[in-house]
Design a protein around this motif. Structure first.
Motif, PDB file in Angstrom:
ATOM      1  N   UNK A   1     -27.261 -33.137  73.492  1.00 39.95           N
ATOM      2  CA  UNK A   1     -27.411 -31.700  73.266  1.00 39.95           C
ATOM      3  C   UNK A   1     -27.671 -31.012  74.597  1.00 39.95           C
ATOM      4  N   UNK A   2     -27.107 -29.839  74.821  1.00 42.09           N
ATOM      5  CA  UNK A   2     -27.323 -29.141  76.097  1.00 42.09           C
ATOM      6  C   UNK A   2     -28.793 -28.776  76.276  1.00 42.09           C
ATOM      7  N   UNK A   3     -29.256 -28.707  77.523  1.00 46.39           N
ATOM      8  CA  UNK A   3     -30.670 -28.413  77.774  1.00 46.39           C
ATOM      9  C   UNK A   3     -31.129 -27.071  77.215  1.00 46.39           C
ATOM     10  N   UNK A   4     -30.222 -26.097  77.147  1.00 47.16           N
ATOM     11  CA  UNK A   4     -30.606 -24.767  76.677  1.00 47.16           C
ATOM     12  C   UNK A   4     -30.527 -24.624  75.160  1.00 47.16           C
ATOM     13  N   UNK A   5     -30.174 -25.721  74.449  1.00 44.74           N
ATOM     14  CA  UNK A   5     -30.090 -25.655  72.989  1.00 44.74           C
ATOM     15  C   UNK A   5     -31.490 -25.547  72.395  1.00 44.74           C
ATOM     16  N   UNK A   6     -31.572 -24.988  71.189  1.00 51.63           N
ATOM     17  CA  UNK A   6     -32.859 -24.867  70.516  1.00 51.63           C
ATOM     18  C   UNK A   6     -33.434 -26.261  70.282  1.00 51.63           C
ATOM     19  N   UNK A   7     -34.740 -26.447  70.454  1.00 52.20           N
ATOM     20  CA  UNK A   7     -35.328 -27.787  70.328  1.00 52.20           C
ATOM     21  C   UNK A   7     -35.180 -28.341  68.918  1.00 52.20           C
ATOM     22  N   UNK A   8     -34.758 -29.604  68.838  1.00 51.05           N
ATOM     23  CA  UNK A   8     -34.595 -30.255  67.546  1.00 51.05           C
ATOM     24  C   UNK A   8     -35.943 -30.746  67.034  1.00 51.05           C
ATOM     25  N   UNK A   9     -36.047 -30.870  65.704  1.00 43.54           N
ATOM     26  CA  UNK A   9     -37.298 -31.309  65.100  1.00 43.54           C
ATOM     27  C   UNK A   9     -37.553 -32.791  65.321  1.00 43.54           C
ATOM     28  N   UNK A  10     -36.539 -33.547  65.672  1.00 42.03           N
ATOM     29  CA  UNK A  10     -36.667 -34.984  65.863  1.00 42.03           C
ATOM     30  C   UNK A  10     -36.004 -35.388  67.167  1.00 42.03           C
ATOM     31  N   UNK A  11     -36.596 -36.330  67.897  1.00 43.75           N
ATOM     32  CA  UNK A  11     -35.931 -36.803  69.131  1.00 43.75           C
ATOM     33  C   UNK A  11     -34.606 -37.500  68.857  1.00 43.75           C
ATOM     34  N   UNK A  12     -34.368 -37.927  67.609  1.00 42.18           N
ATOM     35  CA  UNK A  12     -33.106 -38.575  67.264  1.00 42.18           C
ATOM     36  C   UNK A  12     -31.939 -37.607  67.329  1.00 42.18           C
ATOM     37  N   UNK A  13     -32.209 -36.308  67.268  1.00 45.69           N
ATOM     38  CA  UNK A  13     -31.145 -35.316  67.221  1.00 45.69           C
ATOM     39  C   UNK A  13     -30.715 -34.833  68.603  1.00 45.69           C
ATOM     40  N   UNK A  14     -31.233 -35.434  69.667  1.00 42.04           N
ATOM     41  CA  UNK A  14     -30.878 -34.998  71.016  1.00 42.04           C
ATOM     42  C   UNK A  14     -29.614 -35.675  71.535  1.00 42.04           C
ATOM     43  N   UNK A  15     -29.238 -36.794  70.915  1.00 43.04           N
ATOM     44  CA  UNK A  15     -28.029 -37.509  71.334  1.00 43.04           C
ATOM     45  C   UNK A  15     -27.226 -37.914  70.107  1.00 43.04           C
ATOM     46  N   UNK A  16     -25.980 -38.292  70.327  1.00 39.98           N
ATOM     47  CA  UNK A  16     -25.113 -38.762  69.243  1.00 39.98           C
ATOM     48  C   UNK A  16     -24.050 -39.679  69.825  1.00 39.98           C
ATOM     49  N   UNK A  17     -23.487 -40.497  68.964  1.00 39.06           N
ATOM     50  CA  UNK A  17     -22.352 -41.342  69.330  1.00 39.06           C
ATOM     51  C   UNK A  17     -21.117 -40.767  68.664  1.00 39.06           C
ATOM     52  N   UNK A  18     -20.064 -40.583  69.439  1.00 40.84           N
ATOM     53  CA  UNK A  18     -18.807 -40.006  68.953  1.00 40.84           C
ATOM     54  C   UNK A  18     -17.734 -41.087  68.968  1.00 40.84           C
ATOM     55  N   UNK A  19     -16.920 -41.114  67.904  1.00 43.92           N
ATOM     56  CA  UNK A  19     -15.823 -42.079  67.791  1.00 43.92           C
ATOM     57  C   UNK A  19     -14.520 -41.322  67.580  1.00 43.92           C
ATOM     58  N   UNK A  20     -13.554 -41.556  68.455  1.00 49.45           N
ATOM     59  CA  UNK A  20     -12.221 -40.974  68.277  1.00 49.45           C
ATOM     60  C   UNK A  20     -11.260 -41.962  67.633  1.00 49.45           C
ATOM     61  N   UNK A  21     -11.680 -43.219  67.465  1.00 45.38           N
ATOM     62  CA  UNK A  21     -10.897 -44.260  66.798  1.00 45.38           C
ATOM     63  C   UNK A  21     -11.798 -44.969  65.780  1.00 45.38           C
ATOM     64  N   UNK A  22     -11.217 -45.664  64.815  1.00 42.88           N
ATOM     65  CA  UNK A  22     -12.049 -46.433  63.873  1.00 42.88           C
ATOM     66  C   UNK A  22     -12.951 -47.420  64.612  1.00 42.88           C
ATOM     67  N   UNK A  23     -14.231 -47.386  64.291  1.00 39.66           N
ATOM     68  CA  UNK A  23     -15.226 -48.207  64.980  1.00 39.66           C
ATOM     69  C   UNK A  23     -16.322 -48.589  64.008  1.00 39.66           C
ATOM     70  N   UNK A  24     -17.153 -49.543  64.407  1.00 39.00           N
ATOM     71  CA  UNK A  24     -18.198 -49.989  63.492  1.00 39.00           C
ATOM     72  C   UNK A  24     -19.422 -50.478  64.247  1.00 39.00           C
ATOM     73  N   UNK A  25     -20.556 -50.441  63.548  1.00 39.71           N
ATOM     74  CA  UNK A  25     -21.799 -51.048  63.998  1.00 39.71           C
ATOM     75  C   UNK A  25     -21.982 -52.366  63.242  1.00 39.71           C
ATOM     76  N   UNK A  26     -22.493 -53.372  63.932  1.00 41.55           N
ATOM     77  CA  UNK A  26     -22.715 -54.676  63.326  1.00 41.55           C
ATOM     78  C   UNK A  26     -24.203 -55.022  63.402  1.00 41.55           C
ATOM     79  N   UNK A  27     -24.779 -55.382  62.240  1.00 42.35           N
ATOM     80  CA  UNK A  27     -26.196 -55.706  62.169  1.00 42.35           C
ATOM     81  C   UNK A  27     -26.374 -57.112  61.612  1.00 42.35           C
ATOM     82  N   UNK A  28     -27.209 -57.902  62.279  1.00 41.58           N
ATOM     83  CA  UNK A  28     -27.552 -59.227  61.791  1.00 41.58           C
ATOM     84  C   UNK A  28     -28.530 -59.097  60.627  1.00 41.58           C
TER      85      UNK A  28
END
Length: 476
Positions: free
Chosen positions: A70-97
């Motif tokens: 998120x840009x520095x001048x954006x309104x502050x998010x309620x959670x630190x999780x909302x400051x970044x994101x992962x973007x996918x332009x192709x089919x992708x997946x997360x793998x969890x053990x």
């Protein structure tokens, strides 16, 4: 004067014992994957959980791993999780053990901010997990948390994202994969049909999406006060206006007993408040407490009702009927006979469908024939509504979505070779079938007239069902 040291020692010993018991009783899931997507550092939430960067969990089939902030001048998010994101332009997946097979809680966090290269509110994508379709053509312009219950019987769980269009993309801000307690989802429920009540088996094998989670008669419960980090909202926006109900609160100790609900099923803050029907205000048989929920047609829903009798003065004083979608789901329900104690939690699971002509699901508490004007005539502490997957294994849309998320190089040459052989075999069967069809058509031209099959098929028998219950509830 007596010796005060011994009582003081016992007091502090009791306090420390209580604190130790509370800390040791807190649920500790075997699988507890908390992922901050697109982040380069860990994030700590108000509930003290730590989300780690996603670099180790992500598995891309193609395309680059795009991280946006998120840009520095954006309104502050309620959670630190909302400051970044992962973007996918192709089919992708997360793998969890997966350490412990069984039901898992999956939470997907979406916060659509606008960065220099991507406006996340314009994303459109699909999401699948463990063979179930979770989202199709999903996009959002406001923050959303999607929660699912999915059974995982493999050693790995893949959560896959795929853009819905070539020009589109997918994104996610955070992911939670948590082992659910064994008693969270049972295997049976009461299936509510218009004409009968049946037993619904295989509930734990269904994938479910949490739609509504209400603290009936009480305030909002945050993840900080829930051992499974859930949010329970007040019921005011879902209850019909009436003059027969009132809220009650309990300051004593909630007693969790074997055969009832555990603290993981619902926390104390849900069971120590309730909405009750005041018997003195009930005027006729149409008096009721009813909650309405907007839902999608064509699915079945799990309706979990949480009960804890914090209002009665003695056992066997509280009787009421439960209606789901206006149909009788439980007649003369006696909470005392189910749990045998006051202030002790208990829950009942119902399954009901919503046909194409309806977009609302209703849950009602109605006085029983055993109710008395001198006592309360109904009680409810908590309510959860969960959508169940359809016959195609989807929670969002009628058609299954097949996402090819692993390349042949990752699958290995052996699996790739098997795919080629299976493809050639399938093509051979098509050729043989086409040749047989041509031969059959040639032979039918030289045969006589065929006699029609008989249409009177006798000997069939309808399956025996439970006794028919009463008709729909008429709301006053």
């Amino acid at each position: 004067m007596g010796n005060l040291r011994i009582p003081l020692f016992l007091f502090f010993f009791h306090i420390f014992s209580l604190l130790f018991a509370l800390s040791s009783a807190r649920f500790s899931p075997p699988d507890n994957h908390l992922i901050a997507c697109g982040s380069a550092s860990s994030s700590t939430l108000d509930d003290r959980r730590v989300f780690v960067p996603d670099s180790a969990a992500i598995v891309c089939s193609s395309g680059s791993k795009i991280s946006v902030s998120a840009p520095p001048d954006a309104s502050p998010a309620s959670s630190p999780l909302f400051r970044t994101a992962r973007v996918f332009t192709r089919p992708s997946s997360y793998e969890f053990q997966i350490k412990q097979k069984g039901t898992h809680i999956i939470r997907l966090h979406f916060y659509p901010f606008s960065s220099r290269d991507f406006n996340l509110s314009s994303a459109l994508f699909h999401v699948s997990a463990s063979g179930f379709v979770l989202l199709t053509d999903f996009g959002t312009s406001f923050p959303q948390l999607k929660e699912y219950l999915v059974r995982v019987d493999a050693e790995k769980l893949l959560i896959s994202f795929a853009p819905a269009r070539r020009s589109s993309f997918a994104f996610v801000n955070a992911i939670e994969v948590i082992s659910a307690p064994e008693d969270l989802i049972g295997d049976t429920a009461r299936l509510v049909n218009p004409d009968r009540i049946e037993k619904f088996d295989g509930l734990s094998r269904q994938a479910m999406e949490t739609l509504y989670r209400l603290n009936i008669g009480g305030p909002k419960v945050t993840p900080f006060n829930d051992t499974l980090w859930r949010t329970w909202v007040p019921d005011a926006g879902f209850k019909n206006s009436d003059s027969v109900s009132k809220t009650v609160a309990f300051s004593g100790r909630i007693v969790y007993r074997e055969g009832g609900a555990s603290r993981e099923v619902a926390p104390d803050n849900v069971y120590n408040t309730a909405r009750v029907m005041d018997g003195a205000k009930v005027s006729d048989s149409n008096s009721n407490m009813t909650w309405f929920f907007a839902v999608s047609s064509g699915y079945k829903y799990l309706i979990r009702m949480h009960f804890c009798d914090i209002a009665s003065r003695a056992l066997n004083e509280l009787y009421f009927n439960v209606y789901v979608n206006g149909y009788l789901a439980y007649e003369d329900f006696d909470l005392s006979s189910a749990i045998y104690f006051l202030a002790s939690p208990y829950y009942v699971d119902f399954v009901a469908g919503v046909d194409s002509s309806e977009q609302l699901l209703s849950v009602s508490i109605v006085p029983s024939k055993h109710s008395s004007h001198l006592r309360i005539n109904g009680l409810l502490n908590g309510l959860e509504i969960m959508k169940m997957n359809n016959t195609l294994g989807s929670l969002d849309g009628g058609s299954p979505i097949i996402l090819v998320l692993e390349s042949p190089a990752r699958r290995g040459f052996g699996e790739f070779l098997r795919s080629v052989v299976c493809g050639l075999a399938f093509m051979s069967l098509l050729v043989i079938g086409f040749m047989l069809l041509l031969r059959w058509r040639a032979e039918t031209k030289n045969t006589g007239t065929w006699l029609p099959l008989p249409t009177d098929v006798s000997g069939g028998k309808l399956a025996d069902g439970n006794p028919v219950v009463s008709g729909k509830l008429v709301y006053s």
